[in-house]
Write an enzyme that holds these catalytic residues in place. Structure first.
Site, PDB file in Angstrom:
ATOM      1  N   SER A 137      30.262  30.549 -32.635  1.00  0.00           N
ATOM      2  CA  SER A 137      30.203  29.093 -32.828  1.00  0.00           C
ATOM      3  C   SER A 137      30.868  28.734 -34.146  1.00  0.00           C
ATOM      4  CB  SER A 137      28.757  28.618 -32.899  1.00  0.00           C
ATOM      5  OG  SER A 137      28.105  28.832 -31.677  1.00  0.00           O
ATOM      6  N   ARG A 169      20.381  28.366 -38.906  1.00  0.00           N
ATOM      7  CA  ARG A 169      21.624  28.945 -39.447  1.00  0.00           C
ATOM      8  C   ARG A 169      21.720  28.740 -40.968  1.00  0.00           C
ATOM      9  NH1 ARG A 169      21.673  30.116 -34.669  1.00  0.00           N
ATOM     10  NH2 ARG A 169      23.524  30.431 -33.392  1.00  0.00           N
ATOM     11  N   GLU A 197      29.882  26.170 -39.134  1.00  0.00           N
ATOM     12  CA  GLU A 197      28.943  27.279 -39.306  1.00  0.00           C
ATOM     13  C   GLU A 197      29.642  28.441 -40.000  1.00  0.00           C
ATOM     14  OE1 GLU A 197      27.246  30.665 -36.668  1.00  0.00           O
ATOM     15  OE2 GLU A 197      26.632  28.764 -35.771  1.00  0.00           O
TER      16      GLU A 197
HETATM   17  N1  EPU Z   1      27.661  22.655 -23.538  1.00  0.00           N
HETATM   18  C1  EPU Z   1      28.671  21.904 -22.959  1.00  0.00           C
HETATM   19  N2  EPU Z   1      29.956  22.312 -23.148  1.00  0.00           N
HETATM   20  C2  EPU Z   1      30.289  23.427 -23.845  1.00  0.00           C
HETATM   21  C3  EPU Z   1      29.258  24.187 -24.425  1.00  0.00           C
HETATM   22  C4  EPU Z   1      27.940  23.772 -24.257  1.00  0.00           C
HETATM   23  O1  EPU Z   1      28.422  20.885 -22.320  1.00  0.00           O
HETATM   24  O2  EPU Z   1      31.461  23.746 -23.945  1.00  0.00           O
HETATM   25  C5  EPU Z   1      26.263  22.261 -23.303  1.00  0.00           C
HETATM   26  C6  EPU Z   1      25.582  23.235 -22.345  1.00  0.00           C
HETATM   27  O3  EPU Z   1      25.784  22.865 -21.017  1.00  0.00           O
HETATM   28  C7  EPU Z   1      24.134  23.103 -22.746  1.00  0.00           C
HETATM   29  C8  EPU Z   1      24.221  22.858 -24.240  1.00  0.00           C
HETATM   30  O4  EPU Z   1      25.530  22.382 -24.490  1.00  0.00           O
HETATM   31  O5  EPU Z   1      23.537  21.993 -22.142  1.00  0.00           O
HETATM   32  C9  EPU Z   1      23.911  24.097 -25.053  1.00  0.00           C
HETATM   33  O6  EPU Z   1      24.852  25.100 -24.751  1.00  0.00           O
HETATM   34  P1  EPU Z   1      24.573  26.672 -24.942  1.00  0.00           P
HETATM   35  O7  EPU Z   1      23.267  27.037 -24.340  1.00  0.00           O
HETATM   36  O8  EPU Z   1      25.789  27.394 -24.493  1.00  0.00           O
HETATM   37  O9  EPU Z   1      24.341  26.857 -26.478  1.00  0.00           O
HETATM   38  P2  EPU Z   1      24.994  26.180 -27.754  1.00  0.00           P
HETATM   39  O10 EPU Z   1      24.048  25.207 -28.332  1.00  0.00           O
HETATM   40  O11 EPU Z   1      26.343  25.673 -27.381  1.00  0.00           O
HETATM   41  C10 EPU Z   1      23.955  27.927 -29.361  1.00  0.00           C
HETATM   42  C11 EPU Z   1      24.378  28.816 -30.493  1.00  0.00           C
HETATM   43  C12 EPU Z   1      25.061  30.073 -29.985  1.00  0.00           C
HETATM   44  C13 EPU Z   1      24.102  30.788 -29.068  1.00  0.00           C
HETATM   45  C14 EPU Z   1      23.719  29.849 -27.926  1.00  0.00           C
HETATM   46  C15 EPU Z   1      22.706  30.453 -27.003  1.00  0.00           C
HETATM   47  C16 EPU Z   1      24.791  27.334 -32.350  1.00  0.00           C
HETATM   48  C17 EPU Z   1      25.799  26.711 -33.246  1.00  0.00           C
HETATM   49  N3  EPU Z   1      25.262  28.097 -31.379  1.00  0.00           N
HETATM   50  O12 EPU Z   1      25.136  27.452 -28.716  1.00  0.00           O
HETATM   51  O13 EPU Z   1      25.317  30.901 -31.104  1.00  0.00           O
HETATM   52  O14 EPU Z   1      24.679  31.969 -28.534  1.00  0.00           O
HETATM   53  O15 EPU Z   1      23.131  28.655 -28.493  1.00  0.00           O
HETATM   54  O16 EPU Z   1      21.477  30.488 -27.633  1.00  0.00           O
HETATM   55  O17 EPU Z   1      23.601  27.137 -32.566  1.00  0.00           O
HETATM   56  C18 EPU Z   1      26.886  31.569 -32.736  1.00  0.00           C
HETATM   57  O18 EPU Z   1      26.092  31.135 -33.576  1.00  0.00           O
HETATM   58  O19 EPU Z   1      27.978  32.099 -33.057  1.00  0.00           O
HETATM   59  C19 EPU Z   1      26.559  31.441 -31.321  1.00  0.00           C
HETATM   60  C20 EPU Z   1      27.405  31.790 -30.363  1.00  0.00           C
END
Ligand code: EPU
Length: 347
Positions: A247, A173, A343
């Site tokens: 995010s 990012r 972000e």
């Molecule tokens: N998790 C939780 N609680 C939550 C959200 C997530 O426990 O409320 C845990 C999930 O269970 C999982 C881990 O956190 O074990 C990762 O969650 P997820 O796969 O949903 O992805 P993320 O790391 O929360 C990132 C990006 C998203 C992108 C997703 C999917 C960032 C800041 N965010 O989210 O990007 O869609 O991966 O690849 O890197 C964005 O940048 O606007 C965005 C939505």
């Protein structure tokens, strides 16, 4: 006589007092003193002459910005369109896209053509020009892997330039457009290199599960895109329904010792070891543990299905959302000793 840039703004075609709320996905109140929709890149030279050295505020799809006050600077809305595909001798496809093209529409165009590379990035809100700025990423793919070059107008040097991907300083990012070269360049277009033989990225999260659910035995770019769309729709709020900017925070990268200590105390903490030895943690998980997931603070709150996303339930001010963000950051810091970086671009 007033020689200020604002004085020139009207002569340069800027419109006075324009409502920015509908031009952002958070939908919080903000007004531009001066606004111009830029649909002709050549106009940049005249704008630079008229406005002087201080760059205008660039607004793409408004999907990664939070206004906490009215911007002082004139605002330039990027409406530069154009899609030009070209086959390369090696069989890969170069696609030049104007910075004002809709991002999701570009992913669907390339998927329909059978060109791989952007399918995992389907349904990300915003315009093409914001993709390199943020190095947008989702489901195991970052846009930097498909970017060959970024075409810019250098506001300082007053000329158009083509930056190679390596000159863009891409990271998680991150790019020079957010850091060293902040406000220096107006991104006018992006050159992607896509590949009809690109491998599929199915290993992140629930992509395989979703494909199975959809009865897809032999996935292709189209079915992966469909799976990603379904997953996003199930977790992330639609900005047309509920104001948000995806995010709000980045996943923090911590040193291995801290990650180890935390995992002893919190065995279910998701950890992603990085090539540099540091460990990325899931900010959504950390926020969920503080109890903030699904909680409201006035007209805004933390989304109930993805704790990384802050939402505007209607009528929230940018400053209120910022206050919520600071509260969540403080709670995560207090509980885990981890600092969350935002972000979203806060203005
Ligand atoms: N998790 C939780 N609680 C939550 C959200 C997530 O426990 O409320 C845990 C999930 O269970 C999982 C881990 O956190 O074990 C990762 O969650 P997820 O796969 O949903 O992805 P993320 O790391 O929360 C990132 C990006 C998203 C992108 C997703 C999917 C960032 C800041 N965010 O989210 O990007 O869609 O991966 O690849 O890197 C964005 O940048 O606007 C965005 C939505």
């Amino acid at each position: 006589m007033d020689f200020s840039p604002m004085h020139n703004a009207a002569e340069l075609g800027f419109l006075p007092d324009v409502d920015l709320a509908p031009r952002t996905t958070f939908g919080v109140p903000a007004r531009a003193r001066w606004f111009l929709g830029l649909s002709d890149r050549q106009a940049l030279v005249g704008l630079r002459r008229g406005l002087g050295e201080d760059p205008p505020l660039i607004l793409g799809g408004g999907s990664n910005i939070l206004f906490t006050q009215d911007p002082e600077r004139p605002v330039l809305g990027i409406e530069l369109t154009g899609l030009e595909p070209r086959e390369r001798p090696d069989g890969r496809i170069e696609v030049w896209a104007g910075a004002g093209e809709n991002w999701h529409a570009l992913t669907q165009y390339t998927v329909d053509k059978g060109w791989g590379g952007l399918e995992n990035l389907s349904l990300i809100p915003g315009k093409v020009g914001a993709a390199p700025m943020q190095n947008i990423g989702a489901y195991g793919v970052e846009v930097k892997d498909t970017i060959a070059a970024v075409e810019v107008f250098d506001w300082k040097a007053v000329r158009f330039e083509t930056l190679s991907a390596s000159e863009c300083g891409f990271g998680y990012r991150e790019s020079i457009f957010k850091r060293a070269a902040k406000d220096r360049y107006v991104i006018v277009g992006v050159r992607f290199v896509l590949d009809p033989k690109a491998p599929l990225h199915l290993d992140y999260g629930s992509i395989r599960e979703e494909l199975e659910h959809q009865g897809v035995a032999e996935p292709d770019y189209r079915s992966v895109s469909k799976a990603v769309i379904a997953i996003r729709q199930s977790k992330l709020p639609d900005p047309a329904v509920l104001g948000n900017a995806g995010s709000f925070f980045k996943n923090p990268s911590v040193d291995a010792a801290l990650a180890e200590r935390l995992s002893l105390e919190f065995p279910t903490l998701p950890r992603y070891p990085q090539p540099d030895g540091r460990v990325k943690l899931a900010a959504g998980w950390l926020i969920e543990q503080t109890g903030w997931k699904g909680r409201r603070m006035g007209a805004c709150g933390v989304h109930d299905r993805q704790a990384l996303v802050l939402v505007n339930y209607g009528g929230a001010q940018g400053a209120e959302i910022l206050k919520l963000a600071r509260t969540v950051q403080a709670e995560v810091e207090r509980r885990f000793g981890v600092a969350l970086e935002t972000e979203v671009n806060i203005l």
